[in-house]
Motif scaffolding. Structure first.
Motif, PDB file in Angstrom:
ATOM      1  N   GLN A  47       0.815  -1.215   0.000  1.00 38.44           N
ATOM      2  CA  GLN A  47       0.000   0.000   0.000  1.00 38.44           C
ATOM      3  C   GLN A  47       0.850   1.267   0.000  1.00 38.44           C
ATOM      4  OE1 GLN A  47      -3.172  -0.221  -0.398  1.00 38.44           O
ATOM      5  NE2 GLN A  47      -3.652  -2.310   0.182  1.00 38.44           N
ATOM      6  N   GLN A  48       1.968   1.268  -0.741  1.00 38.04           N
ATOM      7  CA  GLN A  48       2.788   2.454  -0.891  1.00 38.04           C
ATOM      8  C   GLN A  48       2.357   3.237  -2.132  1.00 38.04           C
ATOM      9  OE1 GLN A  48       5.358   3.394   1.389  1.00 38.04           O
ATOM     10  NE2 GLN A  48       4.241   1.826   2.531  1.00 38.04           N
ATOM     11  N   PRO A  49       2.734   4.527  -2.234  1.00 39.64           N
ATOM     12  CA  PRO A  49       2.427   5.274  -3.460  1.00 39.64           C
ATOM     13  C   PRO A  49       3.045   4.596  -4.679  1.00 39.64           C
ATOM     14  CG  PRO A  49       3.121   6.769  -1.710  1.00 39.64           C
ATOM     15  CD  PRO A  49       3.355   5.380  -1.189  1.00 39.64           C
ATOM     16  N   VAL A  68       7.619   2.609  -8.975  1.00 41.68           N
ATOM     17  CA  VAL A  68       8.235   2.943 -10.261  1.00 41.68           C
ATOM     18  C   VAL A  68       9.717   3.255 -10.075  1.00 41.68           C
ATOM     19  CG1 VAL A  68       8.223   4.584 -12.181  1.00 41.68           C
ATOM     20  CG2 VAL A  68       6.065   3.751 -11.249  1.00 41.68           C
ATOM     21  N   ASN A  69      10.051   4.003  -9.034  1.00 39.34           N
ATOM     22  CA  ASN A  69      11.453   4.319  -8.773  1.00 39.34           C
ATOM     23  C   ASN A  69      12.254   3.083  -8.398  1.00 39.34           C
ATOM     24  OD1 ASN A  69      10.996   7.047  -9.247  1.00 39.34           O
ATOM     25  ND2 ASN A  69      10.490   7.464  -7.110  1.00 39.34           N
ATOM     26  N   PHE A  80       8.206  -0.581 -16.392  1.00 40.71           N
ATOM     27  CA  PHE A  80       7.641  -1.826 -16.925  1.00 40.71           C
ATOM     28  C   PHE A  80       7.288  -2.794 -15.810  1.00 40.71           C
ATOM     29  CE2 PHE A  80       8.297  -6.224 -18.350  1.00 40.71           C
ATOM     30  CZ  PHE A  80       7.317  -6.301 -19.334  1.00 40.71           C
ATOM     31  N   TRP A  81       8.268  -3.124 -14.970  1.00 42.40           N
ATOM     32  CA  TRP A  81       8.016  -4.119 -13.924  1.00 42.40           C
ATOM     33  C   TRP A  81       7.073  -3.584 -12.858  1.00 42.40           C
ATOM     34  CZ3 TRP A  81       8.686  -8.884 -14.912  1.00 42.40           C
ATOM     35  CH2 TRP A  81       9.708  -9.295 -15.762  1.00 42.40           C
ATOM     36  N   ALA A  82       7.082  -2.285 -12.627  1.00 46.20           N
ATOM     37  CA  ALA A  82       6.115  -1.720 -11.676  1.00 46.20           C
ATOM     38  C   ALA A  82       4.694  -1.939 -12.156  1.00 46.20           C
ATOM     39  CB  ALA A  82       6.388  -0.229 -11.479  1.00 46.20           C
ATOM     40  N   GLN A  83       4.471  -1.804 -13.463  1.00 44.76           N
ATOM     41  CA  GLN A  83       3.136  -2.042 -14.015  1.00 44.76           C
ATOM     42  C   GLN A  83       2.775  -3.517 -13.967  1.00 44.76           C
ATOM     43  OE1 GLN A  83       2.704  -0.489 -17.959  1.00 44.76           O
ATOM     44  NE2 GLN A  83       0.489  -0.779 -18.023  1.00 44.76           N
ATOM     45  N   PRO A 137       8.769  12.599  -3.312  1.00 44.63           N
ATOM     46  CA  PRO A 137       8.776  11.916  -2.010  1.00 44.63           C
ATOM     47  C   PRO A 137       9.682  10.696  -1.974  1.00 44.63           C
ATOM     48  CG  PRO A 137       6.533  12.459  -2.673  1.00 44.63           C
ATOM     49  CD  PRO A 137       7.409  12.732  -3.860  1.00 44.63           C
ATOM     50  N   ALA A 138      10.043  10.143  -3.140  1.00 46.52           N
ATOM     51  CA  ALA A 138      10.901   8.961  -3.154  1.00 46.52           C
ATOM     52  C   ALA A 138      12.356   9.306  -2.878  1.00 46.52           C
ATOM     53  CB  ALA A 138      10.788   8.254  -4.505  1.00 46.52           C
ATOM     54  N   GLU A 139      12.732  10.573  -2.972  1.00 45.68           N
ATOM     55  CA  GLU A 139      14.110  10.988  -2.755  1.00 45.68           C
ATOM     56  C   GLU A 139      14.360  11.301  -1.288  1.00 45.68           C
ATOM     57  OE1 GLU A 139      14.894  14.331  -5.207  1.00 45.68           O
ATOM     58  OE2 GLU A 139      14.510  13.291  -7.106  1.00 45.68           O
TER      59      GLU A 139
END
Length: 725
Positions: free
Chosen positions: A50-52, A57-58, A63-66, A467-469
């Motif tokens: 349940q993360q953003p 994606v990061n 591709f693999w995130a999808q 936010p990922a940084e």
């Protein structure tokens, strides 16, 4: 023909049904499903749920995130395939129990007293002995001894050619088979409890009652009924945030594509949030003094909720989950970051955490219209710092060793260190600046100066694009009053060409022998060029680096105008000249402010070293202004997890059955014992044999003990009666 065909179809259909039931009720199928569930649980444990979506994606790439999102790996425990496998496991295990239980129960009633004498000779554990009693007396004695030892016994009288014989059949350890039923029933109960307390009921309401997730914003009171679940919902688990002095009766159920609002049969009023800290500043206790208001009766029920000490009301458990800001009031001061390029004037602005303010052209200057979003206020910040003090000694404050200091001063606030020293560095404010195009950057600024270990207190101004940084921090040195004013005056003076020229002349006059005035003109020319490059004056040199300014502009100028063989020496000279001119500029700002000149000591050297680095880095600051936290009025809020979990009792029962079943299967041995007592002359001859579901050393010792107890000093079978191997 049609009848025949119809008959064939019926036969094929019934055969397929039997094959399907056979597959579902097979132990291999159940174990396969359990293996898949275990693998899925490992994935759900290792991969944060349940993360953003941007975080995935990061981490994995687009591709693999999808692909992982389509497979439901970001919400494993509520994925349709996980719930389906769980349901199949319930069906499969239930069929296994239904097929095996009648045989097990029937076997518990059977003593197998009809076993023949020849069969007893084939057992590995067997013994024979002559008994001085009559067969019936011996059989009844043996049966009584076994019954006294906890065995269940049955006697059978048989007629033989030699006379009447007696079969003593006994069994013990029947709980082993009961353990099989208990363990498998436990799996069914745990899975049913998981289905009840999972998203299955919520998904059923979404499917049958037209409930849909809400993906918009605004007030909870404005959410439409199709996004709400009634307070009669039999099972749910959600979060509710309550600020001090307010009450709420709506919980939030997070879904993959939005939220559902769960109405509660009561409202929670937060009277006071309590947090205690360790000496290091780390929190050690969260507690909430609340009043629970019953919607049906209006009665108020005071309660105290702590971590691991929930409150319960009308079948709903209320857990202390965490805490948050409840709408604190903050006062921020704008700090111009590019005074030479944008007409940003210092100003103060008030706001509420969770709200926003519009920065119009009058306050935002050349930056245009922006939106200031107040994200978070933290009054306690515990960071890990280590390092010694800067060594003492007499130094020239105009000599700054930038090369040895730049790596130690740039980077994150919580840099990796070899020692661990936890300190509370005071309050901080987190906010976003959003431009007219909707693009936003996040900033995290500390209110008080922080000593990072080198003896120079600095104000930490953090920034990140997403936010990922991690936050990257600009470090602005504090003056002798613990304020940012001294540095800001120096920063503003650096953008003024007239003040730069005056500082250069003073530096050249002091640094050159009065008997050689021609050297002063050359030094003033070099110092003016270095200071202009550092300030980002476009007339100093051509190229984007010069317009940007900072140490990078000087480095680019050296590469373009100085031969490589002379570059190192010329760079040292130019940096020393730059530091001297900046020092004179700092002295000029202090005179203009009515302050005493900076003394030539270690503190001044540290301040100027950090000031040079900070002035260079400010050219890269991505916003025309930074906001300092001037004052605040904190409002605390508690985050509660509310859950109605009828499956909890079912799971507890399943866990108890699982413990009993595993204990019974592992530590209880099922044993069966037969003693055939046949007449021989004036006495009797006994043959004893025992079987067990597991062969262990304990079984051998038990058989030896029974042999001695039942047959006396009987020895092993005669050689001619041993079976051939």
């Amino acid at each position: 023909m049609s009848v025949s065909t119809h008959g064939i179809r019926v036969h094929s259909g019934s055969h397929a049904l039997r094959a399907g039931l056979e597959l579902l009720s097979s132990m291999r199928f159940a174990i396969s499903l359990l293996t898949v569930i275990c693998i899925a649980s490992v994935i759900g444990t290792v991969l944060q749920q349940q993360q953003p979506y941007g975080n995935y994606v990061n981490q994995f790439g687009p591709f693999w995130a999808q692909v992982f999102d389509a497979a439901g790996l970001y919400r494993v425990y509520s994925a349709w395939w996980f719930l389906l496998i769980l349901a199949f496991l319930v069906v499969s295990t239930s069929l296994c129990i239904g097929r095996s239980t009648p045989r097990i129960l029937a076997d518990l009633k059977v003593y197998k007293e009809n076993i023949r004498e020849q069969s007893l000779r084939a057992f590995a554990q067997r013994a024979e002995a002559d008994l001085p009693e009559a067969p019936e007396a011996a059989a009844r004695r043996i049966g009584g001894l076994l019954a006294g030892g906890g065995w269940r016994v049955r006697l059978q009288e048989r007629s033989t050619a030699a006379g009447t014989g007696w079969m003593v059949a006994a069994k013990a350890g029947a709980a082993n088979k009961i353990g099989y039923i208990a363990a498998h029933s436990a799996i069914v109960l745990v899975c049913i409890g998981g289905l009840l307390d999972g998203d299955l009921v919520v998904r059923a309401q979404m499917l049958l009652h037209g409930k849909t997730p809400y993906a918009g914003g605004g007030m909870i009171a404005d959410v439409a009924p199709r996004h709400r679940l009634a307070d009669t919902n039999p099972t749910f688990r959600g979060n509710i945030l309550v600020a001090e002095g307010t009450q709420s009766s709506n919980a939030i159920l997070n879904q993959s594509d939005g939220i559902l609002v769960q109405e509660l049969p009561f409202s929670i009023e937060l009277k006071k949030f309590i947090v205690d800290y360790y000496s290091t500043g780390m929190p050690k206790l969260f507690a909430s003094e609340v009043v629970i208001h019953d919607k049906a009766t209006g009665a108020a029920h005071p309660a105290r909720i702590e971590v691991n000490h929930p409150a319960s009301f009308k079948g709903v458990e209320i857990y202390q989950s965490s805490f948050d800001d409840g709408g604190s009031r903050v006062v921020l001061q704008a700090v111009p970051m590019h005074p030479g390029r944008a007409a940003v004037k210092p100003f103060e602005i008030e706001g509420t955490v969770g709200g926003s303010s519009e920065l119009a052209d009058g306050s935002g200057g050349a930056a245009g219209k922006m939106t200031l979003e107040y994200t978070a206020l933290r009054t306690i910040n515990v960071e890990n710092f280590a390092g010694g003090k800067v060594g003492a000694g007499s130094v020239d404050v105009r000599k700054v060793d930038l090369r040895s200091a730049i790596d130690a001063r740039l980077g994150a606030a919580n840099k990796t260190v070899t020692q661990k020293e936890l300190r509370n560095v005071g309050p901080s404010i987190t906010y976003r600046l959003r431009d007219a195009a909707g693009q936003a950057r996040e900033f995290h600024n500390y209110m008080l100066p922080v000593d990072t270990g080198d003896g120079v207190p600095v104000f930490l101004l953090g920034m990140r694009a997403t936010p990922a940084e991690e936050f990257r921090y600009l470090r602005i040195p504090a003056d002798e009053n613990g304020a940012m004013d001294g540095f800001l005056r120096l920063h503003a003076a650096l953008a003024d060409p007239a003040r730069r020229a005056a500082a250069v002349q003073r530096y050249a006059t002091q640094a050159v022998d009065p008997a050689r005035p021609e050297l002063g003109a050359q030094l003033a020319l070099s110092a003016g060029r270095a200071l202009a490059l550092f300030a980002g004056d476009p007339e100093a040199a051509e190229g984007s680096a010069a317009r940007q300014g900072g140490l990078q502009a000087i480095s680019d100028f050296m590469e373009a105008n100085v031969p490589e063989a002379e570059r190192a020496r010329a760079g040292e000279v130019l940096v020393r000249i730059l530091n001297g001119a900046l020092f004179e500029l700092a002295q000029d700002t202090r005179r203009a402010a009515g302050q005493a000149p900076l003394p030539a000591d270690e503190a001044t050297r540290g301040f100027m070293t950090q000031a040079v680095l900070s002035l260079s880095d400010m050219a890269l600051y991505p916003a025309p202004m930074a906001f300092r936290l001037q004052d605040f009025t904190q409002v605390q809020a508690s985050v509660f997890q509310v859950a109605r979990a009828p499956g909890k009792t079912v799971v507890y029962l399943g866990c108890a059955l699982l413990i009993v079943g595993i204990f019974a299967m592992l530590y209880v041995r099922e044993r069966r014992l037969w003693v055939w007592v046949a007449p021989r002359a004036e006495a009797a001859h006994a043959m004893m044999a025992m079987s067990s579901n597991r062969k262990t050393m304990d079984g051998d010792r038990e058989f030896a003990h029974l042999q001695q107890k039942l047959l006396g000093s009987a020895g092993p079978p005669e050689p001619d009666t041993l079976p051939r191997t």
